[in-house]
Design an enzyme around this catalytic site. Structure first.
Site: not given
Length: 284
Positions: A235-236, A239, A250
């Site tokens: 997920h990170e 970004h 998000d």
């Protein structure tokens, strides 16, 4: 999530942080109770997280999902969408606003990963690379209906973009001596508030884990759509624009919110990639 566009309709780069929150065990300080008809007001200075020194008119809008929390667990989401607000920015005054992350430019030392944290992150990176590669293959040539469940389309260009981003994540996660990001085992900047698992500074391509990343998350989830260390790391990485441009936003946390997004928003939503990778791994 707030978005700012210049007069030329170019999106102004966000220079703040993006946090991933846990979905259960949420503590009271993170929750606000509103009765019927009640409202909540808050203030934030957009010049502290965006470079508005050029001044002139900008448009601001916000959309996303507000989580509903019952007994410390997210049980649902309420979608929201603001009107467009146009303001004329005084560039000189905006340039003088203290940046939320100004201390980053003064950093002189970051503590290296050690002990259990180093071992956990090494495992998480390996697992994230594996999950991202599996999901990339599935996105490109796997079950169309499964892809559509998370990304709301079977369009080939979208499938290719998702696959490319996931392969970029796998490449980044598989490299601990090079790559485009800096990954911290701990919180060097002090942004790990209660309930935050990890956060990313897109403008710096830096990622940091918080204490509960290690204490609350398993290395790999055994349940569909549950959080774990591997998919949090995945997920990170999405970004970070240094991994794949543009970096994700998000726009919807968790399965219920992420699967309510439009195809365009799902493509740019970090949790959509984490959830899809989890689903491919566990055959959800």
């Amino acid at each position: 999530m707030a978005f700012i566009n210049s007069a030329a309709e170019d999106e102004v780069q966000f220079e703040g942080i993006k946090r991933r929150l846990r979905s259960s065990g949420i503590t009271k300080e993170a929750v606000t109770s509103l009765g019927a008809g009640e409202t909540l007001e808050d203030e934030f200075d957009i010049a502290s997280t965006s470079d508005l020194a050029s001044g002139g008119p900008v448009s601001i809008r916000s959309h996303g999902f507000v989580p509903i929390v019952v007994d410390g667990k997210i049980t649902g989401y309420i979608p929201y969408k603001s009107n467009d607000l146009t303001v004329n920015v005084d560039g000189g005054k905006a340039a003088k606003v203290t940046k939320a992350l100004s201390q980053l430019t003064r950093r002189t030392e970051v503590t290296d990963c050690k002990g259990d944290a180093e071992s956990s992150l090494t495992t998480a990176l390996s697992n994230a690379a594996k999950l991202a590669n599996q999901a990339a293959e599935a996105a490109e040539s796997g079950d169309e209906s499964k892809f559509e469940e998370y990304f709301k389309t079977t369009d080939q260009q979208t499938r290719t973009t998702v696959a490319e981003r996931l392969r970029a994540v796998a490449k980044e996660a598989g490299s601990t001596s090079g790559g485009s990001t800096t990954y911290h085992c701990s919180d060097p900047y002090g942004y790990c508030e209660p309930n935050v698992l990890a956060y990313t500074l897109p403008s710096k391509n830096e990622i940091a884990n918080c204490d509960i990343y290690y204490s609350e998350l398993p290395p790999l989830a055994q349940k569909c759509h549950a959080q774990d260390q591997a998919t949090t790391t995945l997920h990170e990485f999405t970004h970070a624009p240094g991994v794949y441009q543009p970096g994700t936003e998000d726009l919807g946390y968790g399965y219920d919110a992420a699967t309510q997004l439009s195809a365009q928003d799902a493509l740019n939503n970090a949790d959509s990639y984490a959830l899809y990778a989890n689903a491919i791994e566990l055959k959800c």
